[in-house]
Design a protein around this motif. Structure first.
Motif, PDB file in Angstrom:
ATOM      1  N   GLN A  68      -4.673 -31.622 -12.150  1.00 36.03           N
ATOM      2  CA  GLN A  68      -5.724 -30.864 -12.833  1.00 36.03           C
ATOM      3  C   GLN A  68      -6.431 -31.716 -13.879  1.00 36.03           C
ATOM      4  O   GLN A  68      -7.651 -31.661 -14.012  1.00 36.03           O
ATOM      5  CB  GLN A  68      -5.135 -29.602 -13.460  1.00 36.03           C
ATOM      6  N   THR A  72     -10.366 -32.629 -13.731  1.00 39.99           N
ATOM      7  CA  THR A  72     -11.204 -32.197 -14.854  1.00 39.99           C
ATOM      8  C   THR A  72     -11.828 -33.392 -15.557  1.00 39.99           C
ATOM      9  O   THR A  72     -12.997 -33.342 -15.950  1.00 39.99           O
ATOM     10  CB  THR A  72     -10.370 -31.367 -15.850  1.00 39.99           C
ATOM     11  N   PHE A 100     -14.782 -24.836 -10.862  1.00 37.21           N
ATOM     12  CA  PHE A 100     -14.083 -25.363 -12.029  1.00 37.21           C
ATOM     13  C   PHE A 100     -13.296 -24.240 -12.718  1.00 37.21           C
ATOM     14  O   PHE A 100     -12.104 -24.388 -13.031  1.00 37.21           O
ATOM     15  CB  PHE A 100     -15.107 -25.979 -12.991  1.00 37.21           C
ATOM     16  N   TRP A 104      -9.026 -23.550 -12.908  1.00 36.85           N
ATOM     17  CA  TRP A 104      -8.236 -23.362 -14.121  1.00 36.85           C
ATOM     18  C   TRP A 104      -7.497 -22.029 -14.121  1.00 36.85           C
ATOM     19  O   TRP A 104      -6.392 -21.927 -14.660  1.00 36.85           O
ATOM     20  CB  TRP A 104      -9.117 -23.509 -15.370  1.00 36.85           C
ATOM     21  N   THR A 157     -10.102 -27.691  -7.227  1.00 34.69           N
ATOM     22  CA  THR A 157     -10.345 -28.940  -7.954  1.00 34.69           C
ATOM     23  C   THR A 157     -11.093 -29.939  -7.084  1.00 34.69           C
ATOM     24  O   THR A 157     -12.060 -30.559  -7.537  1.00 34.69           O
ATOM     25  CB  THR A 157      -9.010 -29.547  -8.445  1.00 34.69           C
TER      26      THR A 157
END
Length: 196
Positions: A68, A72, A100, A104, A157
């Motif tokens: 992650q 990111t 996105f 999360w 992702t």
């Protein structure tokens, strides 16, 4: 001629590899977790032995966190390096933001499942159980659910990484065409001025 850039392929391979390791660790933890038959009673006190699911859950959490963070960081670098604000009217940019956020959300639920499940699989001594001195075991399917959430996180992702990259490539192509057209226009004006 420009050298081919392998950064995107390496980045996606790292995210995919870490996600697969995390999902496999979740599935292994499902089979290695403590079960109700492992509970030992001594009057009102109970204890549970530790199980390999604790370490597997911890490893799955770390791999998922790394995947992650890599994904990111990649999108953050791509968006900040353009020195432009996101235009929410563009479908690809909106898709990038939605993926996105979904990544999360899935990540958060996966970490909760893994954290709680792993802590229940740590050894619990008599009178020193998981919650208020009581022994709890992880229900069937918790780690499988975590594996599904891990895979969803990886898909989201990779999705936002690809859409951000496609948006970046398209903007660079449009910028290149505008610069090329502007240069041709300047060359044409220079030719006109020479004739006068």
């Amino acid at each position: 001629m420009e050298k081919p850039k392998y950064g995107m392929a390496i980045l996606c391979a790292a995210i995919l590899l870490l996600g697969l390791i995390s999902a496999i660790a979740c599935i292994a933890a499902e089979f290695k977790r403590t079960k109700a038959k492992d509970v030992r009673l001594d009057g009102k006190l109970c204890s549970l032995p530790g199980s390999p699911a604790f370490g597997l859950g911890l490893a799955a959490s770390i791999c998922l966190l790394a995947a992650q963070v890599i994904g990111t960081s990649a999108i953050g670098w791509q968006l900040c390096s353009r020195e432009k604000k996101l235009n929410t009217n563009d479908r690809r940019k909106a898709t990038t933001i939605i993926l996105f956020i979904l990544s999360w959300i899935a990540f958060g639920f996966a970490i909760i499942f893994l954290g709680v499940g792993s802590s229940m699989n740590h050894s619990q001594r008599y009178g020193d159980g998981w919650l208020k001195g009581q022994c709890y075991v992880v229900n069937d399917g918790v780690y499988i659910g975590a594996a599904v959430l891990v895979l969803a996180t990886v898909i989201f992702t990779l999705g936002f990484t690809f859409t951000a990259r496609m948006t970046d490539s398209r903007e660079q192509g449009e910028l290149g065409r505008r610069v090329h057209a502007q240069k041709q226009g300047e060359n044409g004006e220079a030719g006109v001025n020479c004739k006068q």
